[in-house]
Design a protein around this motif. Sequence first.
Motif, PDB file in Angstrom:
ATOM      1  N   LEU A  62      -8.236  48.315  31.315  1.00 22.61           N
ATOM      2  CA  LEU A  62      -9.103  48.353  30.141  1.00 22.61           C
ATOM      3  C   LEU A  62      -8.898  49.642  29.357  1.00 22.61           C
ATOM      4  O   LEU A  62      -8.882  49.646  28.128  1.00 22.61           O
ATOM      5  N   LEU A  63      -8.738  50.744  30.052  1.00 20.95           N
ATOM      6  CA  LEU A  63      -8.465  52.041  29.443  1.00 20.95           C
ATOM      7  C   LEU A  63      -7.193  52.604  30.052  1.00 20.95           C
ATOM      8  O   LEU A  63      -6.742  52.137  31.103  1.00 20.95           O
ATOM      9  N   ASP A  64      -6.629  53.590  29.410  1.00 25.05           N
ATOM     10  CA  ASP A  64      -5.435  54.232  29.935  1.00 25.05           C
ATOM     11  C   ASP A  64      -5.597  55.743  29.861  1.00 25.05           C
ATOM     12  O   ASP A  64      -6.521  56.255  29.227  1.00 25.05           O
ATOM     13  N   VAL A  65      -4.688  56.458  30.518  1.00 24.09           N
ATOM     14  CA  VAL A  65      -4.697  57.918  30.523  1.00 24.09           C
ATOM     15  C   VAL A  65      -3.439  58.423  29.831  1.00 24.09           C
ATOM     16  O   VAL A  65      -2.324  58.003  30.170  1.00 24.09           O
ATOM     17  N   ASN A  66      -3.609  59.282  28.866  1.00 19.55           N
ATOM     18  CA  ASN A  66      -2.464  59.885  28.197  1.00 19.55           C
ATOM     19  C   ASN A  66      -1.717  60.769  29.196  1.00 19.55           C
ATOM     20  O   ASN A  66      -2.310  61.685  29.780  1.00 19.55           O
ATOM     21  N   PRO A  67      -0.420  60.530  29.435  1.00 22.80           N
ATOM     22  CA  PRO A  67       0.309  61.290  30.463  1.00 22.80           C
ATOM     23  C   PRO A  67       0.486  62.766  30.125  1.00 22.80           C
ATOM     24  O   PRO A  67       0.772  63.568  31.021  1.00 22.80           O
ATOM     25  N   ASN A  68       0.293  63.129  28.873  1.00 23.26           N
ATOM     26  CA  ASN A  68       0.478  64.529  28.472  1.00 23.26           C
ATOM     27  C   ASN A  68      -0.836  65.299  28.429  1.00 23.26           C
ATOM     28  O   ASN A  68      -0.927  66.425  28.912  1.00 23.26           O
ATOM     29  N   THR A  69      -1.881  64.673  27.859  1.00 26.06           N
ATOM     30  CA  THR A  69      -3.159  65.364  27.705  1.00 26.06           C
ATOM     31  C   THR A  69      -4.162  64.995  28.789  1.00 26.06           C
ATOM     32  O   THR A  69      -5.192  65.663  28.931  1.00 26.06           O
ATOM     33  N   LEU A  70      -3.914  63.918  29.529  1.00 23.17           N
ATOM     34  CA  LEU A  70      -4.812  63.377  30.552  1.00 23.17           C
ATOM     35  C   LEU A  70      -6.111  62.833  29.962  1.00 23.17           C
ATOM     36  O   LEU A  70      -7.063  62.551  30.679  1.00 23.17           O
ATOM     37  N   ALA A  71      -6.145  62.666  28.632  1.00 24.18           N
ATOM     38  CA  ALA A  71      -7.325  62.114  27.968  1.00 24.18           C
ATOM     39  C   ALA A  71      -7.340  60.592  28.084  1.00 24.18           C
ATOM     40  O   ALA A  71      -6.290  59.948  28.157  1.00 24.18           O
ATOM     41  N   LEU A  72      -8.539  60.012  28.091  1.00 25.35           N
ATOM     42  CA  LEU A  72      -8.669  58.560  28.127  1.00 25.35           C
ATOM     43  C   LEU A  72      -8.324  57.972  26.769  1.00 25.35           C
ATOM     44  O   LEU A  72      -8.682  58.522  25.723  1.00 25.35           O
ATOM     45  N   GLU A  73      -7.625  56.836  26.788  1.00 24.41           N
ATOM     46  CA  GLU A  73      -7.202  56.161  25.562  1.00 24.41           C
ATOM     47  C   GLU A  73      -7.484  54.665  25.669  1.00 24.41           C
ATOM     48  O   GLU A  73      -7.578  54.113  26.762  1.00 24.41           O
ATOM     49  N   PRO A  74      -7.615  53.982  24.523  1.00 26.41           N
ATOM     50  CA  PRO A  74      -7.801  52.532  24.557  1.00 26.41           C
ATOM     51  C   PRO A  74      -6.587  51.832  25.157  1.00 26.41           C
ATOM     52  O   PRO A  74      -5.452  52.279  24.998  1.00 26.41           O
ATOM     53  N   ALA A  75      -6.833  50.725  25.831  1.00 28.07           N
ATOM     54  CA  ALA A  75      -5.753  49.856  26.332  1.00 28.07           C
ATOM     55  C   ALA A  75      -6.190  48.418  26.050  1.00 28.07           C
ATOM     56  O   ALA A  75      -6.238  48.018  24.891  1.00 28.07           O
ATOM     57  N   LEU A  76      -6.552  47.646  27.073  1.00 31.04           N
ATOM     58  CA  LEU A  76      -7.058  46.297  26.810  1.00 31.04           C
ATOM     59  C   LEU A  76      -8.416  46.344  26.123  1.00 31.04           C
ATOM     60  O   LEU A  76      -8.821  45.376  25.473  1.00 31.04           O
ATOM     61  N   ALA A  77      -9.136  47.425  26.295  1.00 35.19           N
ATOM     62  CA  ALA A  77     -10.353  47.663  25.522  1.00 35.19           C
ATOM     63  C   ALA A  77     -10.002  48.582  24.351  1.00 35.19           C
ATOM     64  O   ALA A  77      -9.454  49.657  24.543  1.00 35.19           O
ATOM     65  N   LEU A 173     -15.621  55.725  33.446  1.00 35.49           N
ATOM     66  CA  LEU A 173     -14.544  55.400  32.504  1.00 35.49           C
ATOM     67  C   LEU A 173     -13.181  55.763  33.088  1.00 35.49           C
ATOM     68  O   LEU A 173     -12.201  55.032  32.906  1.00 35.49           O
ATOM     69  N   ALA A 174     -13.115  56.902  33.782  1.00 32.43           N
ATOM     70  CA  ALA A 174     -11.849  57.288  34.416  1.00 32.43           C
ATOM     71  C   ALA A 174     -11.436  56.268  35.460  1.00 32.43           C
ATOM     72  O   ALA A 174     -10.243  55.972  35.617  1.00 32.43           O
ATOM     73  N   THR A 175     -12.413  55.692  36.173  1.00 37.66           N
ATOM     74  CA  THR A 175     -12.106  54.663  37.163  1.00 37.66           C
ATOM     75  C   THR A 175     -11.542  53.419  36.496  1.00 37.66           C
ATOM     76  O   THR A 175     -10.622  52.775  37.022  1.00 37.66           O
ATOM     77  N   LEU A 176     -12.061  53.056  35.324  1.00 38.03           N
ATOM     78  CA  LEU A 176     -11.535  51.900  34.595  1.00 38.03           C
ATOM     79  C   LEU A 176     -10.092  52.110  34.151  1.00 38.03           C
ATOM     80  O   LEU A 176      -9.374  51.149  33.883  1.00 38.03           O
ATOM     81  N   ALA A 177      -9.679  53.378  34.067  1.00 36.31           N
ATOM     82  CA  ALA A 177      -8.307  53.683  33.654  1.00 36.31           C
ATOM     83  C   ALA A 177      -7.353  53.828  34.828  1.00 36.31           C
ATOM     84  O   ALA A 177      -6.155  54.042  34.642  1.00 36.31           O
ATOM     85  N   SER A 178      -7.863  53.705  36.045  1.00 44.54           N
ATOM     86  CA  SER A 178      -7.023  53.851  37.232  1.00 44.54           C
ATOM     87  C   SER A 178      -5.981  52.740  37.316  1.00 44.54           C
ATOM     88  O   SER A 178      -6.208  51.606  36.881  1.00 44.54           O
ATOM     89  N   ASP A 179      -4.848  53.055  37.924  1.00 44.45           N
ATOM     90  CA  ASP A 179      -3.815  52.040  38.133  1.00 44.45           C
ATOM     91  C   ASP A 179      -4.292  50.914  39.048  1.00 44.45           C
ATOM     92  O   ASP A 179      -3.700  49.831  39.080  1.00 44.45           O
ATOM     93  N   TYR A 180      -5.342  51.169  39.822  1.00 46.61           N
ATOM     94  CA  TYR A 180      -5.881  50.125  40.687  1.00 46.61           C
ATOM     95  C   TYR A 180      -6.784  49.150  39.925  1.00 46.61           C
ATOM     96  O   TYR A 180      -7.131  48.092  40.444  1.00 46.61           O
ATOM     97  N   ALA A 181      -7.181  49.509  38.712  1.00 49.76           N
ATOM     98  CA  ALA A 181      -8.153  48.713  37.961  1.00 49.76           C
ATOM     99  C   ALA A 181      -7.476  47.741  37.004  1.00 49.76           C
ATOM    100  O   ALA A 181      -7.891  47.581  35.854  1.00 49.76           O
ATOM    101  N   VAL A 182      -6.440  47.059  37.469  1.00 51.09           N
ATOM    102  CA  VAL A 182      -5.695  46.134  36.615  1.00 51.09           C
ATOM    103  C   VAL A 182      -6.510  44.858  36.387  1.00 51.09           C
ATOM    104  O   VAL A 182      -7.372  44.493  37.187  1.00 51.09           O
ATOM    105  N   ILE A 183      -6.219  44.181  35.280  1.00 54.22           N
ATOM    106  CA  ILE A 183      -6.935  42.959  34.906  1.00 54.22           C
ATOM    107  C   ILE A 183      -6.063  41.743  35.174  1.00 54.22           C
ATOM    108  O   ILE A 183      -4.897  41.680  34.769  1.00 54.22           O
ATOM    109  N   LEU A 184      -6.644  40.752  35.856  1.00 52.30           N
ATOM    110  CA  LEU A 184      -5.946  39.517  36.227  1.00 52.30           C
ATOM    111  C   LEU A 184      -6.281  38.394  35.251  1.00 52.30           C
ATOM    112  O   LEU A 184      -7.183  38.513  34.423  1.00 52.30           O
TER     113      LEU A 184
END
Length: 533
Positions: A62-77, A173-184
């Motif tokens: 649902l959310l993603d993490v910017n690999p450079n800034t580590l800030a949360l970013e929109p993804a599926l949300a 919100l950080a948990t929603l951006a985890s690689d484990y929090a994928v959407i099926l």
Amino acid sequence: MRMLTPLLLGLLVLVTGCQKQPEASQTGLIYCAEGSPLSFNPHVSNSRVTLDASARQLYDRLLDVNPNTLALEPALASKWQISEDGLTYTLTLREGVSFHHTPWFTPSRPFNADDVVFTYARQLDKQHPYHQVSGGEYPYFFSLGQEQLIKKVYQKGPHSVVFELNQPNASFLATLASDYAVILSAEYADQLLKAGTPALLDSRPIGTGPFSFTEYRHNEFIRYLRHPGYWNGPAKIEQLVYDITPKSAKRLAKLLTGECDVMSTPVASQLSVIKQHPDLRLSVQSGMNVAFLALNTRKPPFNNIKVRQAIANAINIDNLLQAVYFDTGLPANSLLPPLSWGYNPSLPERKPDPKRARQLLKEAGLEQGFEMQVLVQPDARPYNPDAVKTAQLIRSDLAKVGIKLKIVQQEWPVIEKRLLNGQYDSLLSGWIADNADPDNFFRQLLSCSAVERGNNYSRWCSPAFDQLLDDAVTTPQLSFRLRNYYYAQTLLNEQLPLIPLAHALRTQVTRSDIEGLTLMPFGGTSFNQAHRE
């Protein structure tokens, strides 16, 4: 003419006579990976190899993490709102996101709120028809206590979903951006349930990610094809092949001969060869990880704090850094790396003190020493380039204070069963964070709820420690959170259920003509923009 070093000659010999490996087209890439996934769904396994093979390639969050800034970013949300009381999160979902089209599944609709509700209902609801599929274990979800945190998940409309929490949680919100929090895909799940084959949801996956699953041969290779309708732009390569090669020397040999384009987790001792070779490129990045020795605190004598402190005092971390990590590791004074915003800089550096270790053993009634075992995975890991050598060095250190250490090398599935049953003395392992929040280290590895899920390798449970964590996430005030995390690190430094050893730099090697790879700070690699020049 460039002379071949003895190490390089040895590596080249390793590929002689090997069976033919899977091939990728000129518009594809081959990635030499260190192991086989246990599943193709990160929900049901805490294996980093599983995560590497699925989370970034097959799925989105649902959310993603910017690999450079580590800030949360929109993804599926595409956006989100939080209520004033911190209990309600309303997410607006991105429209027009397509699931994979494969020979076994043709989606009839794009991604919507049904898919989010299904993904979380499967894990939350024990009566859900998919809850027990693949064993009914969701290590990451339950270790974080998400089943207690999330009150309910429901849709407000086709492209709006609401998470209601039982209490505020600053790391949600950080948990929603985890690689484990994928959407099926809920539609795919319904199809499989009607066909009587629900287990295929986790082994023949469908996601929204940049690549779709095509073929898997256990311990040989995985083949993915480009998802042409990917919402964030189609991948630049047509196919991606994971060539499963557990031995690091063989992975490097294949890279040198061009059988692989990218290599995972090189051993630190190989870096000098890699740096000298004109056809290879080494990428190095700070990592959110830690290598540690976990002691089974529910088994004597490790239930005695003096014994744990004695072991910690006996270990020479500087030797480990020199002999195992070379220039790719930092000493660990805490589970948190210095890169983390929650790191406590006032913790003392741990120096070897065999005299103090022997005194602590004497106070524990073990002046004559004792025997113990350590479980070790034989392969390199991003947080530890050579676990076996690490164990051997620790064995030498412990022998100086009268502790005889037996090294037991086993593959992860066997180790995992022993961990769940409590049948072990100690484990040499590590952790790679899934987001930038300190809670991700502490709760996963040391909370009481993580014991029964097998993530708390020390089996240490402290209600006071859990309360520190719970209080830290109930407020968005950074100063309050920092205070609690500082206290938590001080407590762990005294109790030592896990003995931190080192924080590894993330390294990856590619052929010099490969561009566009993204090395994620929390583990894994994104191949979406990767291509051959």
